[in-house]
Design a protein around this motif. Structure first.
Motif, PDB file in Angstrom:
ATOM      1  N   ASP A 277      33.460  -8.087  14.159  1.00 13.34           N
ATOM      2  CA  ASP A 277      34.736  -8.624  14.638  1.00 13.34           C
ATOM      3  C   ASP A 277      35.834  -7.584  14.515  1.00 13.34           C
ATOM      4  O   ASP A 277      36.652  -7.408  15.419  1.00 13.34           O
ATOM      5  CB  ASP A 277      35.139  -9.863  13.822  1.00 13.34           C
ATOM      6  N   LEU A 278      35.833  -6.890  13.360  1.00 16.31           N
ATOM      7  CA  LEU A 278      36.851  -5.877  13.116  1.00 16.31           C
ATOM      8  C   LEU A 278      36.732  -4.768  14.152  1.00 16.31           C
ATOM      9  O   LEU A 278      37.731  -4.321  14.726  1.00 16.31           O
ATOM     10  CB  LEU A 278      36.686  -5.310  11.703  1.00 16.31           C
ATOM     11  N   ASP A 279      35.505  -4.355  14.391  1.00 21.45           N
ATOM     12  CA  ASP A 279      35.264  -3.286  15.354  1.00 21.45           C
ATOM     13  C   ASP A 279      35.756  -3.696  16.740  1.00 21.45           C
ATOM     14  O   ASP A 279      36.443  -2.933  17.428  1.00 21.45           O
ATOM     15  CB  ASP A 279      33.767  -2.983  15.408  1.00 21.45           C
ATOM     16  N   ARG A 280      35.408  -4.943  17.112  1.00 16.76           N
ATOM     17  CA  ARG A 280      35.818  -5.443  18.421  1.00 16.76           C
ATOM     18  C   ARG A 280      37.334  -5.486  18.506  1.00 16.76           C
ATOM     19  O   ARG A 280      37.941  -5.118  19.510  1.00 16.76           O
ATOM     20  CB  ARG A 280      35.244  -6.838  18.638  1.00 16.76           C
ATOM     21  N   ALA A 281      37.965  -5.944  17.430  1.00 14.25           N
ATOM     22  CA  ALA A 281      39.428  -6.044  17.403  1.00 14.25           C
ATOM     23  C   ALA A 281      40.047  -4.660  17.524  1.00 14.25           C
ATOM     24  O   ALA A 281      41.043  -4.477  18.237  1.00 14.25           O
ATOM     25  CB  ALA A 281      39.886  -6.716  16.110  1.00 14.25           C
ATOM     26  N   ARG A 282      39.426  -3.690  16.862  1.00 10.14           N
ATOM     27  CA  ARG A 282      39.961  -2.324  16.950  1.00 10.14           C
ATOM     28  C   ARG A 282      39.897  -1.817  18.380  1.00 10.14           C
ATOM     29  O   ARG A 282      40.851  -1.253  18.904  1.00 10.14           O
ATOM     30  CB  ARG A 282      39.135  -1.388  16.073  1.00 10.14           C
ATOM     31  N   LYS A 283      38.730  -2.043  19.004  1.00 12.78           N
ATOM     32  CA  LYS A 283      38.559  -1.567  20.392  1.00 12.78           C
ATOM     33  C   LYS A 283      39.587  -2.238  21.302  1.00 12.78           C
ATOM     34  O   LYS A 283      40.173  -1.601  22.181  1.00 12.78           O
ATOM     35  CB  LYS A 283      37.145  -1.886  20.893  1.00 12.78           C
ATOM     36  N   GLN A 284      39.771  -3.541  21.072  1.00 16.94           N
ATOM     37  CA  GLN A 284      40.739  -4.298  21.863  1.00 16.94           C
ATOM     38  C   GLN A 284      42.136  -3.721  21.675  1.00 16.94           C
ATOM     39  O   GLN A 284      42.904  -3.609  22.640  1.00 16.94           O
ATOM     40  CB  GLN A 284      40.709  -5.771  21.419  1.00 16.94           C
ATOM     41  N   LEU A 285      42.437  -3.354  20.432  1.00 17.60           N
ATOM     42  CA  LEU A 285      43.746  -2.803  20.131  1.00 17.60           C
ATOM     43  C   LEU A 285      43.963  -1.516  20.906  1.00 17.60           C
ATOM     44  O   LEU A 285      45.025  -1.290  21.499  1.00 17.60           O
ATOM     45  CB  LEU A 285      43.877  -2.548  18.621  1.00 17.60           C
ATOM     46  N   VAL A 286      42.935  -0.666  20.897  1.00 19.97           N
ATOM     47  CA  VAL A 286      43.042   0.602  21.612  1.00 19.97           C
ATOM     48  C   VAL A 286      43.307   0.341  23.095  1.00 19.97           C
ATOM     49  O   VAL A 286      44.186   0.952  23.706  1.00 19.97           O
ATOM     50  CB  VAL A 286      41.763   1.447  21.428  1.00 19.97           C
ATOM     51  N   LYS A 287      42.528  -0.632  23.644  1.00 20.93           N
ATOM     52  CA  LYS A 287      42.704  -0.956  25.063  1.00 20.93           C
ATOM     53  C   LYS A 287      44.122  -1.445  25.331  1.00 20.93           C
ATOM     54  O   LYS A 287      44.765  -1.044  26.308  1.00 20.93           O
ATOM     55  CB  LYS A 287      41.701  -2.058  25.448  1.00 20.93           C
ATOM     56  N   THR A 288      44.596  -2.320  24.455  1.00 21.91           N
ATOM     57  CA  THR A 288      45.938  -2.870  24.623  1.00 21.91           C
ATOM     58  C   THR A 288      46.978  -1.762  24.555  1.00 21.91           C
ATOM     59  O   THR A 288      47.943  -1.761  25.317  1.00 21.91           O
ATOM     60  CB  THR A 288      46.226  -3.912  23.528  1.00 21.91           C
ATOM     61  N   GLN A 289      46.754  -0.825  23.629  1.00 24.14           N
ATOM     62  CA  GLN A 289      47.712   0.275  23.513  1.00 24.14           C
ATOM     63  C   GLN A 289      47.735   1.107  24.794  1.00 24.14           C
ATOM     64  O   GLN A 289      48.810   1.522  25.248  1.00 24.14           O
ATOM     65  CB  GLN A 289      47.360   1.174  22.327  1.00 24.14           C
TER      66      GLN A 289
END
Lengths: 310, 115
Positions: free
Chosen positions: A125-137
């Motif tokens: 979940d953390l990994d997915r959230a991190r990837k999502q964060l990068v995408k959002t950024q």
């Protein structure tokens, strides 16, 4: 089996000793402790002990067998029965103890596995959230860049608009100035469908001629200026008029020649030729009384009609 | 184990033929029984109902055995001490089983709460 041999040996010896000392012990009935011991053993044998504590169960069994082999009612039988009971119970209790430990072990490893799975899922979940964060950024950065580009565009358009507005105002001012200037030298009359500029024939032409006087140029320059700044969709009719004296044919021709002279001047001073038309009306459409010199002077005129086409 | 079997076959013989005397060192057996009882008490066997009973039985048997040794009845004492030791051993097992069951129960309760 060795077990059987031992039991047989014990029984034989016991029987032998019994026969030797028949007088020492009196009782012949089995003691109640033996009955208890049998029951205790049966209970243990039916419990977990047979699966989890077979050794201890065997010990109890052997003790019970010796108790059975002892002289019925003897102290020995009683003691051995007592021991057999205790040992049968111990087999049961020990089996329960082993079972509890097994269960605890199982429960612990299940818990550990569940924890490991939870941790693995949390990490995913953390990994997915991190990837999502990068995408959002990235999206945010792209949006910011877009916003900046749009803002720059808006600024450019606004300045262009200001520019156009300034030009329009300048053009309007020029037109107003030109008209005011024209009004100093000519009669300007605004009507519903057209604006009419009336120029006296005397200030434009030599009497009876269609050649423009030098001073006419100054006036016609102002007319040209006023016409240049007016709308392109306006049609201009230059109409020449004479008084009623003299031949009609001659007057007709004179009025047309004069109208053309004014037209040519205006066209050569910036007015688009396709906008301008020259007409001669001769003595027609008088504006004053032809019987007086002043009236006749007024009738000898050139009118410039600026017709609005909308 | 063979020792016990042998002893129990010899005892009836000795009682039958000689009447009294000739058993293995009673004081050693007494020490064994006493240490078994201490172990059971240390493991809190008294807190388990059946364990408390076993401790009492063991205690009484040891006292009886001591009296028997005093009056020279070693054979008798030997059997009494065997009984005392069995009672103490059972008490100890009961205490251990009780603790294991309690540990399991607590673990299961905590696991249910965590869910």
């Amino acid at each position: 089996m060795t077990l059987e041999k031992r039991s047989v040996l014990t029984s034989t010896i016991a029987a032998f000793s019994f026969s030797l000392v028949a007088g020492c012990s009196g009782a012949t009935n089995p003691s109640p402790q033996l009955y208890d011991a049998q029951r205790a053993y049966q209970r243990a044998a039916a419990s977990r002990a047979s699966e989890l504590a077979p050794d201890r169960l065997l010990t109890a069994r052997e003790t019970l067998d010796r108790a059975k082999a002892a002289e019925p009612g003897s102290a020995e039988e009683q003691e051995l029965s007592y021991l057999a009971s205790r040992r049968a119970r111990m087999a049961e209790v020990y089996a329960d103890y082993l079972h509890d430990n097994q269960e605890l072990g199982r429960a612990r490893s299940l818990q550990d596995r569940a924890q490991r799975e939870r941790r693995a899922r949390a990490e995913e979940d953390l990994d997915r959230a991190r990837k999502q964060l990068v995408k959002t950024q990235h999206n945010l950065a792209a949006s910011s860049a877009e916003l900046r580009a749009r803002t720059t565009e808006v600024v450019t358009l606004e300045s262009q608009l200001d520019d156009t507005e300034s030009k329009r105002q300048a053009a309007e001012k020029r037109a107003d100035d030109a008209m005011r200037s024209l009004q100093e030298v000519a009669n300007v009359r605004a009507e519903a469908t057209e604006t009419v500029i009336t120029l006296s024939g005397a200030v434009l032409f030599v009497t009876g001629q269609s050649e423009l006087l030098p001073i006419a140029r100054e006036k016609l320059d102002r007319v040209a200026a006023a016409l240049a700044d007016s709308g392109d969709d306006e049609h201009i009719v230059i109409a020449g008029f004479t008084d009623s004296r003299g031949s009609r044919t001659k007057n007709q021709k004179l009025s047309l020649d004069r109208a053309n002279a004014v037209r040519d001047y205006l066209v050569s001073h910036g007015v688009a030729p396709q906008r301008v038309e020259a007409r001669g009306y001769g003595p027609d459409q008088p504006v004053a009384d032809n019987s007086t010199p002043e009236g006749r002077a007024d009738n000898r005129r050139v009118e410039i009609h600026i017709q609005k086409k909308h | 184990m063979s020792r016990i079997v042998l002893a129990t076959t010899l005892i009836p013989l000795s009682i039958a033929v000689a009447g009294c005397g000739g058993a293995a060192a009673p004081n050693a057996r007494l020490a064994d029984a006493k240490s078994a009882l201490s172990a059971a008490k240390a493991a809190d066997a008294a807190n388990v109902p059946e364990g408390a009973l076993q401790i009492k039985l063991s205690d009484d048997a040891i006292r009886t055995a001591e009296a028997e040794i005093q009056s020279g009845d070693d054979d008798r004492a030997a059997m009494t001490l065997e009984r005392a030791k069995a009672d103490a051993d059972l008490a100890l097992l009961l205490a251990r089983e009780n603790r294991a069951r309690e540990e399991l129960r607590q673990f299961q309760t905590r696991a249910a709460e965590d869910r």
